[in-house]
Write an enzyme that holds these catalytic residues in place. Structure first.
Site, PDB file in Angstrom:
ATOM      1  N   GLU A  46       0.861  -1.184   0.000  1.00 44.74           N
ATOM      2  CA  GLU A  46       0.000   0.000   0.000  1.00 44.74           C
ATOM      3  C   GLU A  46       0.896   1.232   0.000  1.00 44.74           C
ATOM      4  O   GLU A  46       1.976   1.237   0.581  1.00 44.74           O
ATOM      5  CB  GLU A  46      -0.851  -0.033   1.263  1.00 44.74           C
ATOM      6  CG  GLU A  46      -1.730   1.183   1.502  1.00 44.74           C
ATOM      7  CD  GLU A  46      -2.377   1.154   2.888  1.00 44.74           C
ATOM      8  OE1 GLU A  46      -3.430   1.788   3.054  1.00 44.74           O
ATOM      9  OE2 GLU A  46      -1.823   0.504   3.803  1.00 44.74           O
ATOM     10  N   LYS A 112      -9.590   1.110  -1.439  1.00 46.46           N
ATOM     11  CA  LYS A 112      -9.693   0.627  -0.053  1.00 46.46           C
ATOM     12  C   LYS A 112     -11.026   1.031   0.559  1.00 46.46           C
ATOM     13  O   LYS A 112     -11.417   2.203   0.532  1.00 46.46           O
ATOM     14  CB  LYS A 112      -8.529   1.209   0.749  1.00 46.46           C
ATOM     15  CG  LYS A 112      -8.435   0.756   2.190  1.00 46.46           C
ATOM     16  CD  LYS A 112      -7.207   1.412   2.823  1.00 46.46           C
ATOM     17  CE  LYS A 112      -7.006   1.037   4.261  1.00 46.46           C
ATOM     18  NZ  LYS A 112      -5.829   1.741   4.834  1.00 46.46           N
ATOM     19  N   CYS A 148      -4.598  -3.439   3.805  1.00 44.44           N
ATOM     20  CA  CYS A 148      -4.200  -3.071   5.157  1.00 44.44           C
ATOM     21  C   CYS A 148      -5.333  -3.166   6.190  1.00 44.44           C
ATOM     22  O   CYS A 148      -5.672  -4.258   6.638  1.00 44.44           O
ATOM     23  CB  CYS A 148      -3.582  -1.678   5.133  1.00 44.44           C
ATOM     24  SG  CYS A 148      -2.510  -1.330   6.556  1.00 44.44           S
TER      25      CYS A 148
END
Length: 262
Positions: A46, A112, A148
Protein backbone atom coordinates in the site's frame (compact mmCIF):
# COMPACT_ATOMS: atom_id res chain seq x y z
CA UNK A 1 -11.32 -21.69 -12.59
CA UNK A 2 -8.43 -23.54 -10.93
CA UNK A 3 -4.83 -24.06 -11.91
CA UNK A 4 -3.27 -27.51 -11.82
CA UNK A 5 0.29 -26.33 -11.13
CA UNK A 6 1.91 -24.13 -8.53
CA UNK A 7 2.01 -20.38 -9.04
CA UNK A 8 4.94 -18.35 -7.74
CA UNK A 9 4.06 -15.08 -6.02
CA UNK A 10 6.38 -12.31 -4.88
CA UNK A 11 5.83 -9.85 -2.04
CA UNK A 12 8.15 -6.92 -2.67
CA UNK A 13 8.63 -5.48 0.82
CA UNK A 14 10.18 -2.04 0.51
CA UNK A 15 10.08 1.50 1.87
CA UNK A 16 8.35 4.24 -0.11
CA UNK A 17 9.21 7.88 0.41
CA UNK A 18 7.46 11.00 -0.80
CA UNK A 19 9.07 11.05 -4.28
CA UNK A 20 6.93 9.05 -6.71
CA UNK A 21 9.69 8.99 -9.35
CA UNK A 22 12.14 7.34 -6.94
CA UNK A 23 9.40 4.99 -5.76
CA UNK A 24 8.63 3.95 -9.33
CA UNK A 25 12.29 3.09 -9.88
CA UNK A 26 12.19 0.88 -6.79
CA UNK A 27 9.11 -0.87 -8.20
CA UNK A 28 11.02 -1.40 -11.43
CA UNK A 29 14.08 -2.86 -9.69
CA UNK A 30 12.09 -5.15 -7.41
CA UNK A 31 9.85 -6.33 -10.26
CA UNK A 32 12.88 -7.31 -12.28
CA UNK A 33 14.26 -9.23 -9.30
CA UNK A 34 10.90 -10.95 -8.72
CA UNK A 35 10.70 -11.99 -12.38
CA UNK A 36 14.26 -13.30 -12.26
CA UNK A 37 13.18 -15.36 -9.25
CA UNK A 38 10.45 -17.02 -11.28
CA UNK A 39 7.46 -15.06 -9.96
CA UNK A 40 4.37 -14.57 -12.10
CA UNK A 41 2.69 -12.12 -9.71
CA UNK A 42 4.48 -9.29 -7.86
CA UNK A 43 2.70 -7.47 -5.05
CA UNK A 44 3.96 -4.15 -3.71
CA UNK A 45 2.86 -2.39 -0.53
CA UNK A 46 0.00 0.00 0.00
CA UNK A 47 1.19 3.57 -0.68
CA UNK A 48 3.99 2.40 -3.00
CA UNK A 49 3.58 5.62 -4.99
CA UNK A 50 3.98 7.92 -1.97
CA UNK A 51 4.11 7.15 1.74
CA UNK A 52 1.58 8.28 4.30
CA UNK A 53 2.64 11.60 5.79
CA UNK A 54 3.15 13.01 2.28
CA UNK A 55 0.77 15.59 0.81
CA UNK A 56 -1.51 13.00 -0.78
CA UNK A 57 -3.84 15.54 -2.38
CA UNK A 58 -0.89 17.15 -4.16
CA UNK A 59 0.74 13.87 -5.13
CA UNK A 60 -2.29 11.85 -6.26
CA UNK A 61 -2.47 10.89 -9.92
CA UNK A 62 -5.15 9.43 -12.20
CA UNK A 63 -4.79 5.92 -13.51
CA UNK A 64 -3.54 7.30 -16.83
CA UNK A 65 -0.91 9.41 -15.05
CA UNK A 66 2.85 8.87 -15.10
CA UNK A 67 3.13 6.57 -12.07
CA UNK A 68 0.48 4.11 -13.24
CA UNK A 69 1.80 4.29 -16.80
CA UNK A 70 5.26 3.52 -15.48
CA UNK A 71 3.98 0.50 -13.57
CA UNK A 72 2.27 -0.76 -16.73
CA UNK A 73 5.56 -0.42 -18.58
CA UNK A 74 7.29 -2.45 -15.85
CA UNK A 75 4.62 -5.15 -16.09
CA UNK A 76 5.03 -5.30 -19.86
CA UNK A 77 8.82 -5.45 -19.58
CA UNK A 78 8.87 -8.23 -16.98
CA UNK A 79 5.76 -10.18 -17.99
CA UNK A 80 4.48 -9.93 -14.42
CA UNK A 81 1.04 -9.27 -13.06
CA UNK A 82 1.74 -6.33 -10.72
CA UNK A 83 -0.33 -5.03 -7.81
CA UNK A 84 0.85 -1.69 -6.42
CA UNK A 85 -0.63 0.87 -4.05
CA UNK A 86 -1.15 4.47 -5.17
CA UNK A 87 -3.43 7.45 -4.56
CA UNK A 88 -5.94 8.62 -7.16
CA UNK A 89 -8.31 11.62 -7.20
CA UNK A 90 -11.67 10.91 -5.57
CA UNK A 91 -13.65 13.86 -6.94
CA UNK A 92 -14.56 15.26 -3.50
CA UNK A 93 -11.27 16.96 -2.67
CA UNK A 94 -9.86 13.83 -1.07
CA UNK A 95 -8.07 10.89 -2.72
CA UNK A 96 -8.76 7.18 -3.11
CA UNK A 97 -6.31 4.68 -1.64
CA UNK A 98 -6.09 2.59 -4.80
CA UNK A 99 -4.54 -0.72 -5.75
CA UNK A 100 -3.53 -0.73 -9.41
CA UNK A 101 -3.57 -4.22 -10.93
CA UNK A 102 -1.91 -4.46 -14.32
CA UNK A 103 -0.15 -6.92 -16.60
CA UNK A 104 -0.75 -10.48 -17.84
CA UNK A 105 -3.87 -9.30 -19.66
CA UNK A 106 -5.41 -7.77 -16.52
CA UNK A 107 -6.26 -4.13 -15.85
CA UNK A 108 -8.35 -3.30 -12.79
CA UNK A 109 -8.35 -1.32 -9.55
CA UNK A 110 -9.51 -1.64 -5.97
CA UNK A 111 -10.22 1.37 -3.75
CA UNK A 112 -9.69 0.63 -0.05
CA UNK A 113 -13.05 0.30 1.70
CA UNK A 114 -12.14 0.38 5.39
CA UNK A 115 -10.13 3.48 6.25
CA UNK A 116 -7.62 3.69 9.10
CA UNK A 117 -9.52 5.85 11.56
CA UNK A 118 -7.91 4.20 14.58
CA UNK A 119 -5.02 4.52 17.03
CA UNK A 120 -5.24 8.31 16.70
CA UNK A 121 -5.01 8.32 12.90
CA UNK A 122 -7.74 9.76 10.61
CA UNK A 123 -7.22 8.38 7.11
CA UNK A 124 -10.74 9.49 6.16
CA UNK A 125 -9.73 13.15 6.51
CA UNK A 126 -7.77 12.83 3.26
CA UNK A 127 -8.99 9.54 1.76
CA UNK A 128 -12.47 8.71 0.46
CA UNK A 129 -13.55 5.09 0.91
CA UNK A 130 -14.22 2.70 -1.90
CA UNK A 131 -17.50 0.80 -2.05
CA UNK A 132 -16.88 -2.33 -4.13
CA UNK A 133 -15.16 -5.66 -3.59
CA UNK A 134 -12.93 -6.72 -6.47
CA UNK A 135 -11.99 -10.11 -7.86
CA UNK A 136 -10.26 -10.87 -11.15
CA UNK A 137 -8.88 -13.86 -13.03
CA UNK A 138 -5.34 -14.52 -14.21
CA UNK A 139 -3.27 -17.65 -14.84
CA UNK A 140 -6.44 -19.73 -14.52
CA UNK A 141 -6.93 -18.56 -10.91
CA UNK A 142 -9.36 -16.16 -9.23
CA UNK A 143 -7.78 -13.44 -7.10
CA UNK A 144 -9.32 -11.11 -4.52
CA UNK A 145 -8.00 -7.80 -3.22
CA UNK A 146 -7.90 -6.03 0.13
CA UNK A 147 -5.75 -3.31 1.68
CA UNK A 148 -4.20 -3.07 5.16
CA UNK A 149 -6.94 -2.01 7.65
CA UNK A 150 -9.41 -4.17 5.69
CA UNK A 151 -7.73 -7.05 7.56
CA UNK A 152 -9.76 -6.17 10.66
CA UNK A 153 -13.05 -6.85 8.83
CA UNK A 154 -13.56 -10.58 8.46
CA UNK A 155 -16.72 -10.27 6.37
CA UNK A 156 -14.80 -8.79 3.44
CA UNK A 157 -12.63 -11.91 3.22
CA UNK A 158 -15.50 -14.34 3.68
CA UNK A 159 -17.30 -12.64 0.80
CA UNK A 160 -14.18 -12.74 -1.39
CA UNK A 161 -14.04 -16.47 -0.73
CA UNK A 162 -17.70 -16.84 -1.63
CA UNK A 163 -17.01 -15.00 -4.87
CA UNK A 164 -14.43 -17.64 -5.74
CA UNK A 165 -11.16 -15.98 -4.76
CA UNK A 166 -8.47 -18.63 -4.44
CA UNK A 167 -5.68 -16.14 -3.66
CA UNK A 168 -6.21 -12.88 -1.77
CA UNK A 169 -3.57 -10.18 -2.22
CA UNK A 170 -3.22 -7.65 0.60
CA UNK A 171 -0.85 -4.69 0.20
CA UNK A 172 -0.36 -2.82 3.49
CA UNK A 173 1.33 0.01 5.30
CA UNK A 174 0.82 -1.38 8.80
CA UNK A 175 1.83 1.12 11.45
CA UNK A 176 4.15 0.34 14.35
CA UNK A 177 2.81 0.39 17.90
CA UNK A 178 2.26 -1.73 21.01
CA UNK A 179 0.98 -5.13 19.99
CA UNK A 180 0.70 -4.20 16.30
CA UNK A 181 3.10 -6.90 15.04
CA UNK A 182 1.21 -9.57 16.96
CA UNK A 183 -2.10 -8.26 15.61
CA UNK A 184 -0.75 -8.32 12.04
CA UNK A 185 0.47 -11.91 12.39
CA UNK A 186 -2.87 -13.01 13.84
CA UNK A 187 -5.03 -11.17 11.33
CA UNK A 188 -3.30 -12.34 8.15
CA UNK A 189 -3.73 -15.94 9.31
CA UNK A 190 -7.35 -15.45 10.39
CA UNK A 191 -8.36 -13.72 7.17
CA UNK A 192 -6.87 -16.51 5.05
CA UNK A 193 -9.07 -18.92 7.00
CA UNK A 194 -12.10 -16.65 6.60
CA UNK A 195 -11.65 -16.66 2.82
CA UNK A 196 -10.42 -20.26 2.77
CA UNK A 197 -7.87 -19.01 0.29
CA UNK A 198 -4.17 -18.42 -0.02
CA UNK A 199 -3.29 -14.96 1.24
CA UNK A 200 -0.21 -12.93 0.33
CA UNK A 201 0.24 -9.86 2.54
CA UNK A 202 2.88 -7.34 1.48
CA UNK A 203 3.73 -4.63 3.99
CA UNK A 204 6.02 -1.65 3.80
CA UNK A 205 9.37 -2.53 5.38
CA UNK A 206 9.85 -1.32 8.94
CA UNK A 207 9.98 2.46 9.10
CA UNK A 208 10.52 4.53 12.22
CA UNK A 209 7.13 5.79 13.45
CA UNK A 210 6.19 9.37 12.56
CA UNK A 211 3.22 10.58 14.59
CA UNK A 212 0.09 8.59 13.79
CA UNK A 213 0.93 7.96 10.12
CA UNK A 214 0.87 4.22 9.29
CA UNK A 215 4.25 3.41 7.73
CA UNK A 216 5.35 -0.20 8.04
CA UNK A 217 6.60 -3.06 10.19
CA UNK A 218 7.56 -5.55 7.47
CA UNK A 219 6.61 -9.18 8.22
CA UNK A 220 5.13 -9.79 4.76
CA UNK A 221 3.75 -13.31 4.68
CA UNK A 222 2.22 -16.06 2.58
CA UNK A 223 -0.56 -17.94 4.37
CA UNK A 224 -2.31 -21.12 3.23
CA UNK A 225 -6.10 -21.67 3.29
CA UNK A 226 -5.92 -23.35 6.71
CA UNK A 227 -4.00 -20.45 8.24
CA UNK A 228 -0.54 -21.98 8.03
CA UNK A 229 2.39 -19.62 7.56
CA UNK A 230 4.24 -20.86 4.49
CA UNK A 231 6.76 -18.01 4.29
CA UNK A 232 7.48 -14.74 6.10
CA UNK A 233 9.98 -11.91 5.87
CA UNK A 234 11.53 -10.09 8.81
CA UNK A 235 11.28 -6.32 9.25
CA UNK A 236 13.70 -5.08 6.61
CA UNK A 237 13.46 -4.68 2.87
CA UNK A 238 13.40 -7.85 0.79
CA UNK A 239 11.44 -10.00 -1.64
CA UNK A 240 9.42 -12.98 -0.46
CA UNK A 241 8.98 -15.68 -3.10
CA UNK A 242 6.29 -18.25 -2.39
CA UNK A 243 4.83 -21.10 -4.45
CA UNK A 244 1.10 -21.56 -3.93
CA UNK A 245 -1.12 -24.39 -5.11
CA UNK A 246 -4.61 -23.07 -5.91
CA UNK A 247 -6.03 -26.60 -6.13
CA UNK A 248 -5.65 -26.85 -2.34
CA UNK A 249 -8.47 -24.29 -1.99
CA UNK A 250 -11.18 -26.58 -3.36
CA UNK A 251 -10.03 -29.39 -1.11
CA UNK A 252 -10.16 -27.20 2.01
CA UNK A 253 -13.57 -25.78 1.12
CA UNK A 254 -14.94 -29.28 0.57
CA UNK A 255 -13.61 -30.56 3.89
CA UNK A 256 -14.52 -27.46 5.92
CA UNK A 257 -17.64 -25.99 4.20
CA UNK A 258 -17.89 -22.73 6.15
CA UNK A 259 -18.45 -20.51 3.09
CA UNK A 260 -21.88 -21.96 2.38
CA UNK A 261 -24.56 -19.39 2.99
CA UNK A 262 -27.12 -20.33 5.70
Amino acid sequence: MTMTTALRLAACQSNAGGDWVANLERVRADARAAAEGGARVAVFPEASMACFGSDLRALCQPLDGPFATGVRDVAAETGLLIVAGMFTPSGDGRVHNTLLVTGAGVETRYDKIHLFDAFGSRESDTVAPGDSLVTFSAFGTTFGLATCFDLRFSGQFTELGRRGAEIVLVPASWGEGPGKAEQWDLLVRARAMDAQAWLLACDQAWTAPSGTDPLGIGRSACIDPLGGVRARLAAGEGILLADVEPTLVADVRARVPVLRRP
